[in-house]
Design a protein around this motif. Sequence first.
Motif, PDB file in Angstrom:
ATOM      1  N   VAL A  58       4.837   1.523   3.966  1.00 16.29           N
ATOM      2  CA  VAL A  58       3.556   0.816   3.908  1.00 16.29           C
ATOM      3  C   VAL A  58       2.610   1.631   3.040  1.00 16.29           C
ATOM      4  CG1 VAL A  58       1.697  -0.205   5.260  1.00 16.29           C
ATOM      5  CG2 VAL A  58       3.980   0.010   6.273  1.00 16.29           C
ATOM      6  N   ALA A  59       2.197   1.065   1.941  1.00 12.20           N
ATOM      7  CA  ALA A  59       1.306   1.785   1.017  1.00 12.20           C
ATOM      8  C   ALA A  59       0.007   2.159   1.720  1.00 12.20           C
ATOM      9  CB  ALA A  59       1.022   0.925  -0.197  1.00 12.20           C
ATOM     10  N   GLY A  60      -0.385   3.432   1.572  1.00  9.53           N
ATOM     11  CA  GLY A  60      -1.633   3.898   2.147  1.00  9.53           C
ATOM     12  C   GLY A  60      -1.558   4.312   3.595  1.00  9.53           C
ATOM     13  N   ASP A  61      -0.371   4.210   4.216  1.00 10.04           N
ATOM     14  CA  ASP A  61      -0.233   4.616   5.611  1.00 10.04           C
ATOM     15  C   ASP A  61      -0.017   6.133   5.673  1.00 10.04           C
ATOM     16  OD1 ASP A  61      -0.320   3.886   8.284  1.00 10.04           O
ATOM     17  OD2 ASP A  61       1.825   3.546   8.445  1.00 10.04           O
ATOM     18  N   LEU A  62      -0.057   6.676   6.885  1.00  4.60           N
ATOM     19  CA  LEU A  62       0.095   8.118   7.074  1.00  4.60           C
ATOM     20  C   LEU A  62       1.135   8.399   8.145  1.00  4.60           C
ATOM     21  CD1 LEU A  62      -0.948  11.129   6.771  1.00  4.60           C
ATOM     22  CD2 LEU A  62      -2.418  10.613   8.733  1.00  4.60           C
ATOM     23  N   ILE A  63       2.011   9.353   7.859  1.00  8.32           N
ATOM     24  CA  ILE A  63       2.949   9.875   8.855  1.00  8.32           C
ATOM     25  C   ILE A  63       2.588  11.331   9.094  1.00  8.32           C
ATOM     26  CG2 ILE A  63       5.333  10.622   9.211  1.00  8.32           C
ATOM     27  CD1 ILE A  63       6.215   8.042   7.922  1.00  8.32           C
ATOM     28  N   GLY A  64       2.289  11.678  10.339  1.00 16.10           N
ATOM     29  CA  GLY A  64       1.931  13.048  10.658  1.00 16.10           C
ATOM     30  C   GLY A  64       3.130  13.926  10.961  1.00 16.10           C
ATOM     31  N   ASP A  65       4.141  13.359  11.627  1.00 12.50           N
ATOM     32  CA  ASP A  65       5.334  14.107  12.032  1.00 12.50           C
ATOM     33  C   ASP A  65       6.496  13.691  11.138  1.00 12.50           C
ATOM     34  OD1 ASP A  65       7.441  15.384  13.207  1.00 12.50           O
ATOM     35  OD2 ASP A  65       7.243  14.422  15.165  1.00 12.50           O
ATOM     36  N   ALA A  66       6.617  14.359  10.001  1.00 15.74           N
ATOM     37  CA  ALA A  66       7.634  13.983   9.015  1.00 15.74           C
ATOM     38  C   ALA A  66       9.043  14.375   9.434  1.00 15.74           C
ATOM     39  CB  ALA A  66       7.307  14.617   7.664  1.00 15.74           C
ATOM     40  N   GLN A  67       9.182  15.163  10.514  1.00 17.48           N
ATOM     41  CA  GLN A  67      10.515  15.525  11.002  1.00 17.48           C
ATOM     42  C   GLN A  67      11.158  14.392  11.792  1.00 17.48           C
ATOM     43  OE1 GLN A  67       9.871  19.224  13.186  1.00 17.48           O
ATOM     44  NE2 GLN A  67      10.715  20.350  11.457  1.00 17.48           N
ATOM     45  N   HIS A  68      10.360  13.463  12.275  1.00 18.65           N
ATOM     46  CA  HIS A  68      10.903  12.417  13.131  1.00 18.65           C
ATOM     47  C   HIS A  68      10.526  11.002  12.705  1.00 18.65           C
ATOM     48  CE1 HIS A  68      10.645  16.047  15.770  1.00 18.65           C
ATOM     49  NE2 HIS A  68      11.881  15.667  16.031  1.00 18.65           N
ATOM     50  N   HIS A  69       9.722  10.870  11.669  1.00 17.87           N
ATOM     51  CA  HIS A  69       9.237   9.549  11.282  1.00 17.87           C
ATOM     52  C   HIS A  69       9.337   9.353   9.781  1.00 17.87           C
ATOM     53  CE1 HIS A  69       7.778   8.501  15.269  1.00 17.87           C
ATOM     54  NE2 HIS A  69       7.298   9.728  15.366  1.00 17.87           N
ATOM     55  N   GLY A  70       9.278   8.099   9.378  1.00 16.51           N
ATOM     56  CA  GLY A  70       9.358   7.753   7.969  1.00 16.51           C
ATOM     57  C   GLY A  70      10.787   7.491   7.539  1.00 16.51           C
ATOM     58  N   GLY A  71      10.940   7.148   6.289  1.00 15.18           N
ATOM     59  CA  GLY A  71      12.246   6.838   5.744  1.00 15.18           C
ATOM     60  C   GLY A  71      12.611   5.368   5.921  1.00 15.18           C
ATOM     61  N   ALA A  72      13.714   4.984   5.282  1.00 14.56           N
ATOM     62  CA  ALA A  72      14.092   3.572   5.194  1.00 14.56           C
ATOM     63  C   ALA A  72      14.321   2.918   6.547  1.00 14.56           C
ATOM     64  CB  ALA A  72      15.345   3.438   4.329  1.00 14.56           C
ATOM     65  N   GLN A  73      14.849   3.670   7.525  1.00 12.62           N
ATOM     66  CA  GLN A  73      15.149   3.072   8.830  1.00 12.62           C
ATOM     67  C   GLN A  73      13.896   2.887   9.687  1.00 12.62           C
ATOM     68  OE1 GLN A  73      18.048   1.901   9.058  1.00 12.62           O
ATOM     69  NE2 GLN A  73      19.012   3.056   7.399  1.00 12.62           N
ATOM     70  N   LYS A  74      12.823   3.588   9.364  1.00  8.44           N
ATOM     71  CA  LYS A  74      11.568   3.470  10.103  1.00  8.44           C
ATOM     72  C   LYS A  74      10.425   3.135   9.144  1.00  8.44           C
ATOM     73  CE  LYS A  74      12.637   6.720  13.878  1.00  8.44           C
ATOM     74  NZ  LYS A  74      12.142   7.915  14.612  1.00  8.44           N
ATOM     75  N   ALA A  75      10.700   2.217   8.237  1.00  6.43           N
ATOM     76  CA  ALA A  75       9.733   1.926   7.185  1.00  6.43           C
ATOM     77  C   ALA A  75       8.472   1.258   7.718  1.00  6.43           C
ATOM     78  CB  ALA A  75      10.380   1.050   6.112  1.00  6.43           C
ATOM     79  N   VAL A  76       8.665   0.309   8.641  1.00 10.21           N
ATOM     80  CA  VAL A  76       7.566  -0.500   9.170  1.00 10.21           C
ATOM     81  C   VAL A  76       7.776  -0.645  10.673  1.00 10.21           C
ATOM     82  CG1 VAL A  76       6.373  -2.724   9.027  1.00 10.21           C
ATOM     83  CG2 VAL A  76       7.515  -1.803   7.002  1.00 10.21           C
TER      84      VAL A  76
END
Length: 218
Positions: A48-66
């Motif tokens: 999601v453009a402009g969104d923020l992930i604080g815990d990059a060890q457990h969040h983000g990436g293609a499987q948790k995109a939205v």
Amino acid sequence: MTGRIRSTNLAHPKPDPGTPRTTGIDKRPVPAVELFTPGPRYGDGPGVAGDLIGDAQHHGGAQKAVYAFSREELDWWEAELGRGLSDGMFGENLTTEGLDLEALLVNQRLRVGEEVMLEVSIPRTPCATFQRHLGERAWVRRFTERGRCGAYLRVVVPGQVRPGDPIEVLEPPQHDIDMSTAFASAMGDDEAGRRVLAAQCLPPMYHERLVHRFAPAR
């Protein structure tokens, strides 16, 4: 099964108490969100453009995109907790209406509006940041016992999503593992876990976790 987008939400950054991080779990409604496909790994950012992930060890990436969560569940929790819960309060990018997210099958595709295609990925698992954000005692246990987790979604065809966009559920995959079952498995239910393992429907990293979990003891 059809539904609609009620609200599109982006992070309102705030400190995550007890950690050095800034968290993006507090989402606030915006007029629209632009979805794209991030890289495959945690830390590759949200979809999601402009969104923020604080815990990059457990969040983000293609499987948790939205992340999507239903207004109906927010309403249920409002009554349970005796407090108001705004759209985006559970950290969701998409607040939906009229769609049972937990009944969607893993890898089921959704057409949103005229251009965007999403795919059901994995369940959300509650964490300490979620509990601190809400300020509710025993929140992880209570959320788990409720059994309705929303859904993480992959971005298959990127584009813009707006409130009011219809959500069309497309042809189901060839298995019967829904989000409710996948969530039960992720939270330790062995019967559900064996069903998910047998269906071989999760992304490789998550499937391998189940393989190790149920490997015979040596």
